[in-house]
Design a protein around this motif. Sequence first.
Motif, PDB file in Angstrom:
ATOM      1  N   GLU A 296      -3.245  -5.760  -0.288  1.00 61.14           N
ATOM      2  CA  GLU A 296      -4.230  -4.870  -1.177  1.00 61.14           C
ATOM      3  C   GLU A 296      -4.914  -4.786  -2.145  1.00 61.14           C
TER       4      GLU A 296
ATOM      5  N   GLU B  16      -8.522  -2.120  -5.681  1.00 61.66           N
ATOM      6  CA  GLU B  16      -8.092  -0.731  -4.885  1.00 61.66           C
ATOM      7  C   GLU B  16      -6.804   0.227  -5.063  1.00 61.66           C
ATOM      8  N   ARG B  17      -6.588  -0.494  -5.897  1.00 60.31           N
ATOM      9  CA  ARG B  17      -5.003   0.299  -5.708  1.00 60.31           C
ATOM     10  C   ARG B  17      -5.119   1.474  -7.122  1.00 60.31           C
TER      11      ARG B  17
ATOM     12  N   ARG C  98       0.383  -1.456   0.475  1.00 58.53           N
ATOM     13  CA  ARG C  98      -0.020  -0.223  -0.451  1.00 58.53           C
ATOM     14  C   ARG C  98       0.555   0.981  -0.226  1.00 58.53           C
TER      15      ARG C  98
END
Length: 436
Positions: free
Chosen positions: A423, A427-428, A306
């Motif tokens: 992650e 979401e990235r 993240r």
Amino acid sequence: MNTFLSWWKTTPLYIRIFMALVLGAVVGKIWGEGAANLEVPAKLILRMLGALAPPLILVAVIQALMKTEVRGKLAAKLGGLLVLNTIVAIVIGLLVANVIQPGKHGKLELPAPKVTLSSKESDPQKKLILETMEKSGWKAPDAKKEVWEQFLDNVPKSLAGPLVENNVIGIILLALAFGTTLRKVKDRAVTTVMQVVDIAMETLVSILHGIIQIVPLGIFGIVASIVGKQGFAPFAALGYFIIAVLIALFLQACYYLTRVRMGSWVRPGPLLQGCRDALVMAFSTASSTATMPVTFQCLWTKVGLRERSASMGSLVGSNFNNDGTALYEAMSALFVAQLLGQNLTLQQQLLVVITSIVASVGAAGIPEAGLVTMTLVFTAVGLDVRYIALLFTVDWFLDRCRTMINVMGDMNISCLLDGKTREEASERLPDTLAAG
């Protein structure tokens, strides 16, 4: 002359150090004990490094704390990981140094104790007067003292020393150093406290850069002096010291990877592969600060951490996370003590641990940080700082190795902060996925 200065500035420091090492050994062998006075440059360099170390650490820590935007539980977790890693590194260094005992393979002679004029004086009344004057800062003149020794006495041991001792020559030297350096930033506008701290740090580092440029002269002098007086025996032990440090750094790397495997979703193999650019850059530049952006990009885009975790470990943590430096300083203190035939007690080794932790905090932005902060560690346990010059001869290589460990420490912190859950791809950010 201009050609020589141009060559001096463009030639890498480690090449100049190696050349000074070889030339010093040759001169010491030929000249013998007559080369003893050539250690003056090393004494001068170490005196200046010792004077700069406390303010550099003070300003570096203030700067790091002011720029760090971490609060709450995350700050507590980050701080705990940083302290734990540093303690483990120092303990590993001390254990390896105590087991291998690299300093036992050589020997250094202790300097003869200095005899002051007051101790020679037979008249009790005159002796009392001299002692009182010396306590007030006056130094008894010594007719036998060489000119260079008198000059060295006036080089400040600390930045505040000349002001307290009314050392006029020392004050002038400080004024010249700071006045010349501050000319470069005299027109810069200052509107915040942070800018004042930044200028203070830039000024101190700029002065330090100038000192580092003459380090090869110090190496030439100390090598010639030691070889002339004691032969090559002290340097034979440096080979064992290098091996001991490399073993300790390897064990610290194993500790990092084990912690990553047990405390995060990242696996050691992919982590090393994804961050190999950062590790290579750390070795080639010997600067964890210069490597920070590369470390961040590797952790974020190649390993897949993240963004917050990658930035916390590589950008924030690197200001405090100098495990390789702390390990090296602790081992250096034991090595020199062993060379001198001194056995550091358990209490003294604990003092080494505490001082190494304090000295390593915030030192990431300081060039040749290990040599600067090592003066604090040596002073804490009563070791003569002039023997740090002996380590100059191998520091250019070990500095690169310990910088890699410093960067691996940043990688370790980032992975542990990221936790055991990766992650999700959704979401990235899209550009992150493309880069990975």
